[in-house]
Each structure stands twice: as structure tokens, then as C-alpha cells.
Design a protein around this motif. Structure first.
Motif, PDB file in Angstrom:
ATOM      1  N   SER A 198      20.624  76.244  42.541  1.00 62.42           N
ATOM      2  CA  SER A 198      20.404  74.973  41.849  1.00 62.42           C
ATOM      3  C   SER A 198      18.915  74.626  41.793  1.00 62.42           C
ATOM      4  O   SER A 198      18.428  74.123  40.769  1.00 62.42           O
ATOM      5  CB  SER A 198      21.223  73.844  42.482  1.00 62.42           C
ATOM      6  N   GLU A 199      18.169  74.918  42.846  1.00 60.39           N
ATOM      7  CA  GLU A 199      16.725  74.652  42.843  1.00 60.39           C
ATOM      8  C   GLU A 199      16.000  75.534  41.833  1.00 60.39           C
ATOM      9  O   GLU A 199      15.101  75.066  41.122  1.00 60.39           O
ATOM     10  CB  GLU A 199      16.157  74.855  44.248  1.00 60.39           C
ATOM     11  N   ASN A 259      24.439  71.156  38.820  1.00 63.62           N
ATOM     12  CA  ASN A 259      25.471  71.077  39.849  1.00 63.62           C
ATOM     13  C   ASN A 259      26.214  72.405  39.896  1.00 63.62           C
ATOM     14  O   ASN A 259      26.466  73.030  38.871  1.00 63.62           O
ATOM     15  CB  ASN A 259      26.447  69.929  39.594  1.00 63.62           C
ATOM     16  N   LYS A 281      23.843  78.406  47.253  1.00 64.15           N
ATOM     17  CA  LYS A 281      24.078  77.445  46.170  1.00 64.15           C
ATOM     18  C   LYS A 281      22.875  76.529  45.994  1.00 64.15           C
ATOM     19  O   LYS A 281      22.499  76.192  44.865  1.00 64.15           O
ATOM     20  CB  LYS A 281      25.361  76.652  46.435  1.00 64.15           C
ATOM     21  N   GLN A 282      22.249  76.124  47.094  1.00 61.73           N
ATOM     22  CA  GLN A 282      21.040  75.294  47.008  1.00 61.73           C
ATOM     23  C   GLN A 282      19.911  76.051  46.316  1.00 61.73           C
ATOM     24  O   GLN A 282      19.218  75.494  45.458  1.00 61.73           O
ATOM     25  CB  GLN A 282      20.591  74.852  48.403  1.00 61.73           C
ATOM     26  N   ILE A 286      26.099  77.553  51.501  1.00 56.92           N
ATOM     27  CA  ILE A 286      25.389  76.356  51.029  1.00 56.92           C
ATOM     28  C   ILE A 286      23.959  76.725  50.650  1.00 56.92           C
ATOM     29  O   ILE A 286      23.451  76.279  49.619  1.00 56.92           O
ATOM     30  CB  ILE A 286      25.380  75.257  52.120  1.00 56.92           C
ATOM     31  N   GLU A 287      23.322  77.552  51.453  1.00 50.70           N
ATOM     32  CA  GLU A 287      21.940  77.951  51.185  1.00 50.70           C
ATOM     33  C   GLU A 287      21.824  78.701  49.863  1.00 50.70           C
ATOM     34  O   GLU A 287      20.875  78.481  49.101  1.00 50.70           O
ATOM     35  CB  GLU A 287      21.392  78.808  52.333  1.00 50.70           C
TER      36      GLU A 287
END
Length: 109
Positions: free
Chosen positions: A77-78, A97, A73-74, A70-71
Motif C-alpha cells: 500500500s505504501e 486499501n 500489505k503495508q 501485515i508488513e
């Protein structure tokens, strides 16, 4: 491996090829992918309707193989959103996304 699809209004504040190059480079600079595996393309739309006060839009869909945290992917995206914010107008609707693809289903030649 990522497939990056940039959907955007025709009235971009920069040339579409420049946008593709900036997003491609930002994806590589995330450190998550090898340069030779990144595939980036853009699709312009003539007909669209946006919310009040929005002049144009850019949406980035990043398709990656399942398995990233998750980190990660975050972070990706950021970083992509920050890239867009650098080159776009405050009146543009910007979004990113990340979509995961299953190893068991994805095929390529």
C-alpha cells in the motif's frame, strides 16, 4: 493473483492507461506477485463530490488472497501510494486499501 481496481475522477493529470501501467508495474516491483498473475483495471467517475480543496481523486483497491503478512500489505500500500504521489497533483485525494479474499470462497476459471 491480485485484482487491482483503480477508481478515479475523469480529470486525471495523466492518461488512465498510463496510470494503469504505472500501478501494474509498481505492484510487480513489490516482489509479492508474479507479473502474469496481476490484473489491473480503471474506472472513471463523472459525478463525485470531494472535500474542500480537492480537485480529483484516485482510490486503489487491491484484492489479494489471504495469507500475506501485515508488513507485506503495508509495504504494497505504501509503494502504490508513493506511485500515485509521483504522478498526481497535491490537490488530488489519494488512497489505497488492501482487501483479503478467502481461499475457501474465491472461484475462477
Amino acid at each position: 493473483m491480485p485484482h487491482i481496481i483503480i477508481e478515479h475522477s475523469e480529470d486525471l493529470p495523466l492518461l488512465p492507461q498510463v496510470l494503469v501501467e504505472k500501478i501494474h508495474t509498481t505492484t510487480f516491483e513489490s516482489g509479492l506477485f508474479d507479473l502474469e498473475t496481476i490484473k489491473t483495471r480503471a474506472i472513471a467517475y463523472q459525478h463525485y463530490q470531494l472535500g474542500v480543496g480537492k480537485e480529483g481523486f484516485i482510490h486503489i483497491a487491491v484484492h489479494i488472497m489471504a495469507g500475506r503478512s501485515i508488513e507485506q500489505k503495508q509495504l504494497l500500500s505504501e509503494q502504490l501510494l508513493a506511485c500515485l504521489q509521483t504522478y498526481c497533483r497535491a490537490s488530488d485525494s489519494l488512497s489505497v486499501n488492501i482487501y483479503e479474499m478467502d481461499h475457501e470462497i474465491y472461484r475462477k476459471n
